[in-house]
Motif scaffolding. Structure first.
Motif, short mmCIF file in Angstrom:
data_model
loop_
_atom_site.label_atom_id
_atom_site.label_comp_id
_atom_site.label_asym_id
_atom_site.label_seq_id
_atom_site.Cartn_x
_atom_site.Cartn_y
_atom_site.Cartn_z
N GLN A 345 0.83 -1.21 0.00
CA GLN A 345 0.00 0.00 0.00
C GLN A 345 0.86 1.26 0.00
O GLN A 345 0.55 2.24 -0.68
CB GLN A 345 -0.92 -0.01 1.22
CG GLN A 345 -2.02 -1.07 1.14
CD GLN A 345 -2.94 -1.04 2.35
OE1 GLN A 345 -2.62 -0.43 3.36
NE2 GLN A 345 -4.07 -1.73 2.24
N LEU A 346 1.96 1.22 0.76
CA LEU A 346 2.85 2.38 0.79
C LEU A 346 3.51 2.59 -0.57
O LEU A 346 3.71 3.72 -1.02
CB LEU A 346 3.92 2.19 1.87
CG LEU A 346 3.43 2.23 3.32
CD1 LEU A 346 4.57 1.88 4.27
CD2 LEU A 346 2.86 3.61 3.65
N ALA A 347 3.88 1.47 -1.21
CA ALA A 347 4.52 1.57 -2.53
C ALA A 347 3.58 2.18 -3.55
O ALA A 347 4.02 2.88 -4.48
CB ALA A 347 4.97 0.18 -2.98
N THR A 348 2.30 1.94 -3.40
CA THR A 348 1.31 2.52 -4.32
C THR A 348 1.32 4.05 -4.22
O THR A 348 1.17 4.76 -5.22
CB THR A 348 -0.09 1.97 -4.00
OG1 THR A 348 -0.07 0.55 -4.08
CG2 THR A 348 -1.11 2.51 -4.99
N ASP A 349 1.52 4.53 -2.98
CA ASP A 349 1.55 5.99 -2.78
C ASP A 349 2.86 6.60 -3.28
O ASP A 349 2.87 7.69 -3.86
CB ASP A 349 1.35 6.31 -1.30
CG ASP A 349 0.00 5.82 -0.80
OD1 ASP A 349 -0.93 5.72 -1.62
OD2 ASP A 349 -0.12 5.54 0.41
N ILE A 350 3.98 5.87 -3.05
CA ILE A 350 5.29 6.41 -3.42
C ILE A 350 5.54 6.31 -4.91
O ILE A 350 6.13 7.19 -5.53
CB ILE A 350 6.40 5.68 -2.63
CG1 ILE A 350 6.22 5.92 -1.13
CG2 ILE A 350 7.78 6.11 -3.09
CD1 ILE A 350 7.16 5.12 -0.26
N ARG A 351 5.13 5.20 -5.51
CA ARG A 351 5.27 4.96 -6.95
C ARG A 351 6.75 5.02 -7.39
O ARG A 351 7.12 5.79 -8.28
CB ARG A 351 4.44 5.95 -7.75
CG ARG A 351 2.94 5.77 -7.56
CD ARG A 351 2.15 6.73 -8.43
NE ARG A 351 0.72 6.54 -8.24
CZ ARG A 351 -0.21 7.26 -8.87
NH1 ARG A 351 0.16 8.21 -9.72
NH2 ARG A 351 -1.50 7.02 -8.65
N SER A 352 7.55 4.21 -6.76
CA SER A 352 8.96 4.10 -7.12
C SER A 352 9.19 2.76 -7.81
O SER A 352 8.79 1.71 -7.28
CB SER A 352 9.85 4.20 -5.87
OG SER A 352 11.18 3.83 -6.17
N LYS A 353 9.83 2.79 -8.99
CA LYS A 353 10.05 1.56 -9.74
C LYS A 353 10.95 0.60 -8.97
O LYS A 353 10.72 -0.61 -8.93
CB LYS A 353 10.66 1.88 -11.10
CG LYS A 353 10.84 0.65 -11.99
CD LYS A 353 11.38 1.03 -13.35
CE LYS A 353 11.55 -0.22 -14.22
NZ LYS A 353 12.11 0.12 -15.56
#
Length: 696
Positions: A345-353
């Motif tokens: 869920q956090l990665a969805t907000d950060i959007r880092s490849k």
């Protein structure tokens, strides 16, 4: 020597041997001419006796020794097998189970009376015993004189040399001396296309129960063929008069690889070396030391190749792990999955490849760990099923019935937690089948049936669930009698039961206090058995259904999840709250139009695919604040309970998700119906898991 640390190991292995004795004795009762059952019993009793004596549990050792004496006399045709002997052997097994269970209290059971019974049987001549249970006296297997012209090169002397270690450079430094009878037996086995092998077994130097391990080796070799000789002799193996290795000469048609795999899987066996005893004539061109040397070189090379082939087998040895460790490991995996969901869920907000790639790897590894932990908890259902043949046999005899129990699907695996919980429900179902279902031989004869009734216990895999069926070919259930019984017990009114169809009437047996027996017995009549079954199975997230045909029999089906620790769920939202519905209960989700909803006797329904589907507003069912829903299109989740379908109207579908079940430990929460537990979502919020069994 202090043995307390080995008590749990002793109890676990003793229970396995007692189960083997029970199964063999049940088989012997059905097939008294089959001496293989006697041989299996003798081996298991012999091993149990050696283990008990080693641990200092003399009462168990003495009683097992008395059983062993009787089996040995039957095996040697010095005693005739009778029903009385079988009954006393069952009594011995029941007593041994109590002694093993109360291992710290050797005086828990007085075995003197039972020993007197055993002594009295052994002292009676064969003609003075009870009615014989077999048609002819049991005789020992005898071998004819060795046939001539066997195409086998046998040693001229009565001894054959075997190397201490399998090495082509080492000289012969061990001898096994054979008697004329043993040589004749070796030749006869070759005539029947069996190979004679010398098996050298090495035990771990920390092994305490050497006698038990050697007995297990001999028992396994006897299952794969026939043990001809041991060095040291079996008596010395039993008395542990050897270091940590011993030799066995055995005849078998099995491959060396399968034998090595079987023996190496025995606990505390560190190494197994196998050499064929001799080669065919075509491999020998001369006699004397040259032929002997070439033969040993050839066998050493073959064995070296075989050992290389089986190197991977050694890594497959099993160990005993306390179930609490597996529970703790499962809890840690659950926490890992929760944090994985949070990171996603956090990665969805950060959007880092880069983070997404790392999380992809983490996701794969977490799934693999979860799969391995789940697999480590899976146990064959035979661990529960193997208890029931004895129970059904005793119950049938007490009621004067003839019943054959057929068991199918022993290899199906279930989570250990689920397996531990289904024992009591299956006991109730089987007792009901014997007591209520199968008729007496006289009643079956009047109905044109065979005098022997059939009870079938079967397990099968269906997607992510396991089905367990308990079926009988008895009298079946009469819906009219079930309705009358419900009214007489005050469980329902006449008006209520009159509205029930036959399938719904069958489900009356699950009501608390329901029973069709007028007289309360030790087996039935109190009306608690089937209620316990339903409550327990639904608490595990499963379902129970029943079908019956009057005069033909009944079948009760249990649908169980493979595990109750981690489940797939459908996440939904209603009245602003998020809930999880176990995917095992979900049939489908559909969209409907509000104008298509009809009302029948105050119940909202909709016609869906030709089926009248009752609708439940989930927010009303959960007593949540109800908002006026004037939407034209509604979302319905169709769920199943005991074969019946219901539709829950929800506000939103959030998709499927793997959830970790956390139990509701609070007494207040446990008493609330409709919830199977809770789970923690990735954002840290708590989500309740719906229990369909108690919600509708």
């Amino acid at each position: 020597m202090e043995m307390s640390e080995y008590k749990e190991i002793f109890k676990a292995e003793s229970e396995e041997h007692l189960q083997q004795l029970n199964e063999a004795l049940l088989g012997l009762e059905q097939n008294p001419e089959d001496m293989e059952y006697i041989n299996n019993m003798f081996r298991s009793a012999h091993t149990l006796k050696g283990m008990s004596a080693t641990m200092g549990f003399n009462t168990i050792a003495q009683l097992t020794h008395e059983m062993e004496n009787i089996m040995d006399m039957i095996r040697k045709s010095q005693m005739t097998l009778t029903e009385k002997i079988i009954a006393i052997q069952f009594e011995c097994l029941d007593t041994l189970e109590v002694l093993v269970e109360n291992i710290d209290n050797p005086d828990a059971v007085d075995v003197s009376t039972l020993q007197c019974k055993l002594h009295s049987i052994m002292s009676l001549p064969s003609t003075a015993q009870d009615t014989v249970a077999v048609s002819e006296p049991i005789t020992n297997l005898t071998y004819p004189a060795p046939p001539k012209n066997i195409d086998t090169e046998m040693p001229a002397a009565q001894s054959i040399s075997v190397t201490e270690e399998v090495s082509c450079k080492e000289v012969i430094n061990k001898e096994i001396k054979f008697t004329q009878e043993e040589l004749a037996e070796i030749q006869l086995t070759r005539a029947h296309d069996q190979e004679v092998l010398i098996v050298k077994v090495f035990l771990d130097e920390s092994c305490v129960l050497k006698a038990a391990r050697s007995s297990m080796v001999l028992m396994n070799l006897n299952k794969l063929g026939k043990v001809i000789k041991t060095k040291p002799p079996e008596k010395e193996l039993e008395d542990e008069k050897f270091d940590f290795s011993f030799l066995v000469v055995a005849a078998t048609s099995q491959s060396m690889g399968s034998i090595q795999h079987r023996i190496e899987n025995i606990s505390e066996v560190t190494k197994v070396e196998i050499i064929p005893l001799y080669t065919h004539k075509k491999d020998a061109v001369d006699h004397g030391e040259k032929v002997r040397e070439e033969k040993i070189l050839d066998l050493a090379n073959k064995n070296t190749i075989q050992q290389k082939k089986n190197e991977s087998v050694k890594t497959g040895q099993s160990i005993r792990v306390n179930i609490e460790r597996l529970d703790n490991l499962m809890n840690l995996v659950g926490e890992l999955i929760i944090n994985k969901i949070r990171l996603n869920q956090l990665a969805t907000d950060i959007r880092s490849k880069d983070i997404e790639e790392a999380l992809g790897t983490l996701d794969r590894l977490t799934n693999e760990i979860q799969t391995e932990v789940m697999e480590s908890r899976m146990v064959p259902i035979d661990q529960i099923f193997s208890r029931f043949p004895r129970m059904v046999r005793d119950l049938a005899k007490s009621e004067g019935k003839q019943i054959s129990l057929v068991i199918e699907g022993k290899e199906i695996e279930l989570d250990r937690t689920v397996l531990d919980e289904i024992g009591d429900p299956l006991v109730h179902l089987l007792r009901n089948a014997v007591d209520h279902g199968v008729e007496s031989p006289q009643e079956r004869a009047k109905a044109g049936k065979s005098s022997e009734g059939l009870v079938r216990l079967a397990a099968s895999r269906q997607r992510n669930t396991v089905l367990i069926e308990v079926q009988d070919d008895g009298k079946g259930m009469d819906p009219a009698k079930l309705r009358d019984a419900a009214v007489k017990k005050g469980l329902m009114s006449k008006e209520e039961v009159s509205k029930l169809c036959d399938e719904e009437a069958f489900n009356l047996i699950f009501l608390p206090g329901f029973s069709t027996n007028a007289v309360i017995t030790d087996v039935s009549g109190r009306g608690v058995g089937m209620d316990v079954v339903k409550t327990k199975i639904e608490s595990l997230g499963g379902n129970v259904s029943v079908k019956s045909v009057l005069g033909e029999g009944s079948i009760v089906t249990l649908q169980l999840p493979l595990t109750i620790a981690i489940i797939q769920s459908l996440m939904i939202r209603t009245a602003g709250e998020t809930y999880a519905i176990p995917l095992n209960n979900v049939v489908r989700d559909v969209g409907i139009r509000s104008k298509d909803i009809k009302t029948i006797e105050g119940q909202e329904v909709i016609l869906l695919r030709g089926e009248v589907l009752p609708l439940l507003r989930l927010n009303s069912t959960l007593d949540c604040p109800v908002k006026v829903n004037d939407k034209e299109n509604l979302i319905v989740v169709v769920v199943e309970k005991m074969g019946n379908h219901f539709g829950f109207v929800v506000d939103e579908l959030l998709g499927q998700q793997e959830v970790i079940i956390k139990s509701l430990d609070s007494k207040v929460l446990r008493s609330v119906k409709g919830f199977a537990g809770a789970t923690i979502q990735g954002d840290g919020t708590v989500c309740l898991i719906l229990d369909i069994g108690t919600l509708v």
